[in-house]
Design a protein around this motif. Structure first.
Motif, PDB file in Angstrom:
ATOM      1  N   GLY A 129      -0.242  27.078 -34.752  1.00 24.77           N
ATOM      2  CA  GLY A 129      -1.341  26.475 -35.603  1.00 24.77           C
ATOM      3  C   GLY A 129      -2.348  27.551 -35.647  1.00 24.77           C
ATOM      4  O   GLY A 129      -2.959  27.958 -36.920  1.00 24.77           O
ATOM      5  N   VAL A 130      -2.761  28.346 -34.665  1.00 25.50           N
ATOM      6  CA  VAL A 130      -3.821  29.318 -34.669  1.00 25.50           C
ATOM      7  C   VAL A 130      -3.245  30.508 -35.636  1.00 25.50           C
ATOM      8  O   VAL A 130      -3.901  30.994 -36.554  1.00 25.50           O
ATOM      9  N   TYR A 131      -1.949  31.085 -35.506  1.00 26.07           N
ATOM     10  CA  TYR A 131      -1.395  32.031 -36.369  1.00 26.07           C
ATOM     11  C   TYR A 131      -1.302  31.692 -37.635  1.00 26.07           C
ATOM     12  O   TYR A 131      -1.811  32.542 -38.548  1.00 26.07           O
ATOM     13  N   SER A 132      -1.030  30.295 -38.048  1.00 18.76           N
ATOM     14  CA  SER A 132      -0.742  29.936 -39.553  1.00 18.76           C
ATOM     15  C   SER A 132      -2.065  29.721 -39.995  1.00 18.76           C
ATOM     16  O   SER A 132      -2.104  30.217 -41.068  1.00 18.76           O
ATOM     17  N   ILE A 133      -3.165  29.407 -39.531  1.00 25.41           N
ATOM     18  CA  ILE A 133      -4.297  28.993 -40.156  1.00 25.41           C
ATOM     19  C   ILE A 133      -5.036  30.358 -40.492  1.00 25.41           C
ATOM     20  O   ILE A 133      -5.858  30.535 -41.360  1.00 25.41           O
ATOM     21  N   SER A 134      -4.955  31.410 -39.500  1.00 28.98           N
ATOM     22  CA  SER A 134      -5.429  32.476 -39.862  1.00 28.98           C
ATOM     23  C   SER A 134      -4.922  33.191 -40.928  1.00 28.98           C
ATOM     24  O   SER A 134      -5.635  33.966 -41.651  1.00 28.98           O
ATOM     25  N   MET A 135      -3.598  33.178 -41.112  1.00 25.79           N
ATOM     26  CA  MET A 135      -2.826  33.890 -42.036  1.00 25.79           C
ATOM     27  C   MET A 135      -3.272  33.012 -43.616  1.00 25.79           C
ATOM     28  O   MET A 135      -3.551  33.878 -44.483  1.00 25.79           O
ATOM     29  N   ASN A 136      -3.282  31.747 -43.546  1.00 25.37           N
ATOM     30  CA  ASN A 136      -3.407  31.000 -44.706  1.00 25.37           C
ATOM     31  C   ASN A 136      -5.123  31.093 -45.147  1.00 25.37           C
ATOM     32  O   ASN A 136      -5.268  31.198 -46.305  1.00 25.37           O
ATOM     33  N   LEU A 137      -5.887  31.003 -44.156  1.00 27.78           N
ATOM     34  CA  LEU A 137      -7.247  31.004 -44.456  1.00 27.78           C
ATOM     35  C   LEU A 137      -7.817  32.171 -45.126  1.00 27.78           C
ATOM     36  O   LEU A 137      -8.270  32.627 -46.116  1.00 27.78           O
ATOM     37  N   LEU A 138      -7.281  33.273 -44.532  1.00 31.07           N
ATOM     38  CA  LEU A 138      -7.644  34.942 -45.003  1.00 31.07           C
ATOM     39  C   LEU A 138      -7.125  35.018 -46.556  1.00 31.07           C
ATOM     40  O   LEU A 138      -7.412  35.666 -47.231  1.00 31.07           O
ATOM     41  N   GLY A 139      -5.627  34.518 -46.591  1.00 28.53           N
ATOM     42  CA  GLY A 139      -4.937  34.307 -47.981  1.00 28.53           C
ATOM     43  C   GLY A 139      -5.656  33.859 -49.193  1.00 28.53           C
ATOM     44  O   GLY A 139      -5.667  34.218 -50.188  1.00 28.53           O
ATOM     45  N   ALA A 140      -6.049  32.695 -48.800  1.00 30.17           N
ATOM     46  CA  ALA A 140      -7.026  31.799 -49.696  1.00 30.17           C
ATOM     47  C   ALA A 140      -8.382  32.565 -49.974  1.00 30.17           C
ATOM     48  O   ALA A 140      -9.020  32.585 -51.239  1.00 30.17           O
ATOM     49  N   ILE A 141      -9.026  33.166 -48.975  1.00 23.57           N
ATOM     50  CA  ILE A 141     -10.176  34.049 -49.285  1.00 23.57           C
ATOM     51  C   ILE A 141      -9.793  34.985 -50.210  1.00 23.57           C
ATOM     52  O   ILE A 141     -10.694  35.464 -51.203  1.00 23.57           O
ATOM     53  N   ALA A 142      -9.075  35.752 -49.829  1.00 20.91           N
ATOM     54  CA  ALA A 142      -8.490  37.206 -50.804  1.00 20.91           C
ATOM     55  C   ALA A 142      -8.302  36.875 -52.097  1.00 20.91           C
ATOM     56  O   ALA A 142      -8.806  37.607 -52.891  1.00 20.91           O
ATOM     57  N   GLY A 303      -0.814  20.384 -51.870  1.00 22.80           N
ATOM     58  CA  GLY A 303      -1.437  21.436 -50.937  1.00 22.80           C
ATOM     59  C   GLY A 303      -1.159  20.840 -49.408  1.00 22.80           C
ATOM     60  O   GLY A 303      -0.633  21.700 -48.729  1.00 22.80           O
ATOM     61  N   ILE A 304      -1.420  19.614 -49.252  1.00 19.42           N
ATOM     62  CA  ILE A 304      -1.155  19.086 -47.795  1.00 19.42           C
ATOM     63  C   ILE A 304       0.568  19.359 -47.488  1.00 19.42           C
ATOM     64  O   ILE A 304       0.885  19.540 -46.535  1.00 19.42           O
ATOM     65  N   GLY A 305       1.187  19.057 -48.624  1.00 21.59           N
ATOM     66  CA  GLY A 305       2.770  19.196 -48.336  1.00 21.59           C
ATOM     67  C   GLY A 305       3.015  20.611 -48.275  1.00 21.59           C
ATOM     68  O   GLY A 305       3.880  20.749 -47.193  1.00 21.59           O
ATOM     69  N   GLY A 306       2.362  21.635 -48.724  1.00 23.00           N
ATOM     70  CA  GLY A 306       2.643  22.970 -48.298  1.00 23.00           C
ATOM     71  C   GLY A 306       2.063  23.065 -47.004  1.00 23.00           C
ATOM     72  O   GLY A 306       2.941  24.165 -46.390  1.00 23.00           O
ATOM     73  N   GLY A 307       0.978  22.686 -46.690  1.00 25.83           N
ATOM     74  CA  GLY A 307       0.758  23.113 -45.048  1.00 25.83           C
ATOM     75  C   GLY A 307       1.795  22.343 -44.202  1.00 25.83           C
ATOM     76  O   GLY A 307       1.977  22.997 -43.163  1.00 25.83           O
ATOM     77  N   PHE A 308       2.335  21.129 -44.394  1.00 27.75           N
ATOM     78  CA  PHE A 308       3.418  20.464 -43.603  1.00 27.75           C
ATOM     79  C   PHE A 308       4.748  21.702 -43.665  1.00 27.75           C
ATOM     80  O   PHE A 308       5.000  22.004 -42.447  1.00 27.75           O
ATOM     81  N   ALA A 309       4.827  21.888 -44.753  1.00 28.07           N
ATOM     82  CA  ALA A 309       6.291  22.507 -44.992  1.00 28.07           C
ATOM     83  C   ALA A 309       5.931  23.948 -43.970  1.00 28.07           C
ATOM     84  O   ALA A 309       7.079  24.329 -43.295  1.00 28.07           O
ATOM     85  N   PHE A 310       5.208  24.806 -44.505  1.00 29.20           N
ATOM     86  CA  PHE A 310       5.196  25.928 -43.973  1.00 29.20           C
ATOM     87  C   PHE A 310       5.035  25.794 -42.358  1.00 29.20           C
ATOM     88  O   PHE A 310       5.646  26.690 -41.598  1.00 29.20           O
ATOM     89  N   SER A 311       4.154  24.869 -41.737  1.00 27.05           N
ATOM     90  CA  SER A 311       3.880  24.908 -40.516  1.00 27.05           C
ATOM     91  C   SER A 311       5.288  24.205 -39.795  1.00 27.05           C
ATOM     92  O   SER A 311       5.713  24.999 -38.437  1.00 27.05           O
TER      93      SER A 311
END
Length: 390
Positions: A129-142, A303-311
């Motif tokens: 979870g820590v790994y996934s949210i770090s990756m996706n958060l910075l991706g969204a910011i970028a 978006g929620i579906g994508g979060g579920f699927a990737f995780s």
């Protein structure tokens, strides 16, 4: 020392999407500046996905031979070099740098889930979870700050892409302390048992995990590529469609942390697979047949579906394997299949749209992919380990 490892994983994960998601909003600027065709401009986003697809199966062997920590360090060094090359003037350096970035990220994509399984065997869900949210958060910011950096700060597209080299350089510094684990990592290679040496390419469960990974990757990248166009056909302006795409990406963030924690506490993840498929299906059918007044709801569901699927895909690499070596092999296979579909998906859907002059059939195909995601997800969610014979 555990905290040093955690910080290292967070910082490296932050580099795994930001160099890619920062490109999309700038493609028009790059195309006009370099006098590219749309096809050549599209290759800037396709090249890294192809690198993921073809290099990922090789990465586990590099990890076994040299140890995961040194290979990860080498990859982020090359990531920094690739970002610098991409930001220089010239078509050759743009494409060479982009290819190097794709190869470097593919190494971390494959090895970090395996490293988490080895270093945090009792906290796989939390650390994923820590790994996934770090990756996706910075991706969204970028993706959100690329254009303002290029225009309002006057950096141009080169500067807007080049600033991410600073983050990758920081990740080099945070990972250097891990190199002293090299002897331990290399030594563990010789302790692999026969049971560890599973040919994942002949395993039914491995293929189910890989196809789940591939379908969720295709769904995500098709939506990222074409959702603004789909929305504009429905009468939504380009500015509004951009914000709606941002809403979709923000909606997945909390679930990339929550879902791995929940999945790690379950023996089988059938219910999570059902929710994932249902969210994608409701979102795509909502875009196709639903009211435009509920468009924000459809974005949130997708978006929620994508979060579920990737995780879930990331968790399956650990949950369906017995050790870090098997996890790396499964990760390499699944990401090879997954990103090949991700690379083909946007082009194929664009072609179908051009042939039919409508988004109806592409959206129906996405709905069908959501159902296939459920079917393969049920197999991936079984409480079993990969095997060459099953």
């Amino acid at each position: 020392m555990v905290w040093v490892m955690i910080v290292g994983i967070i910082v490296i994960a932050s580099n795994l999407r930001s160099p890619l998601t920062s490109v999309g909003p700038l493609v028009g600027f790059i195309r006009d500046s370099m006098h590219f065709s749309n096809t050549l401009a599209g290759m800037i986003t396709t090249l890294p996905l192809l690198a993921f697809a073809f290099f990922s199966p090789i990465v586990p062997r590099l990890g076994r031979k040299f140890g995961m920590e040194p290979i990860i360090l080498a990859s982020i060094v090359f990531l920094t070099i690739g970002i610098i090359l991409r930001s220089l003037s010239g078509a050759a350096t743009l494409y060479i740098g982009t290819a190097v970035i794709g190869l470097a990220i593919s190494v971390c994509n494959v090895l970090l889930p395996s490293l988490i399984k080895r270093e945090f065997p009792t906290k796989i869900g939390l650390m994923t979870g820590v790994y996934s949210i770090s990756m996706n958060l910075l991706g969204a910011i970028a993706s959100g700050i690329s254009v303002p950096i290029a225009i309002y700060l006057g950096f141009g597209w080169q500067g807007a892409l080049g600033i991410w080299g600073g983050l990758s350089f920081i990740s080099i510094l945070t990972w250097l302390p891990q190199i002293k684990h090299r002897n331990r990592s290399a030594g563990s290679v010789h302790m692999i048992t026969d049971d560890s040496r599973v040919n994942v390419w002949t395993s039914t469960i491995a293929w189910q995990v890989s196809l789940f990974m591939g379908l969720q990757s295709m769904l995500f990248y098709v939506l990222i590529a074409w959702l603004p166009e789909i929305l504009m056909v429905q009468g939504i302006s380009s500015d509004q469609s951009g914000w709606l795409l941002t809403i979709m990406q923000l909606a997945l963030l909390p679930f990339t942390f929550i879902v791995p924690v929940i999945a790690g506490r379950m023996s089988s993840q059938y219910s999570l697979v059902f929710i994932t498929s249902g969210l994608f299906l409701a979102g795509t059918l909502g875009l196709l047949y639903g009211s435009s007044s509920l468009i924000v709801l459809w974005m949130i569901l997708l978006g929620i579906g994508g979060g579920f699927a990737f995780s879930l895909a990331m968790m399956f690499f650990s949950l369906r394997t017995k050790n870090s070596h098997q996890a790396a092999e499964l990760s390499g296979m699944a990401q090879s299949v997954g990103y090949l579909l991700a690379a083909i998906g946007p082009t194929l859907f664009g072609y179908i749209h051009d042939r039919t002059n409508s988004w109806t059939i592409p959206l129906l195909i996405l709905s069908g992919a959501s159902i296939l995601l459920f079917i393969f997800g049920l197999g991936a969610a079984r409480n079993r380990f990969i095997s060459s014979s099953k």
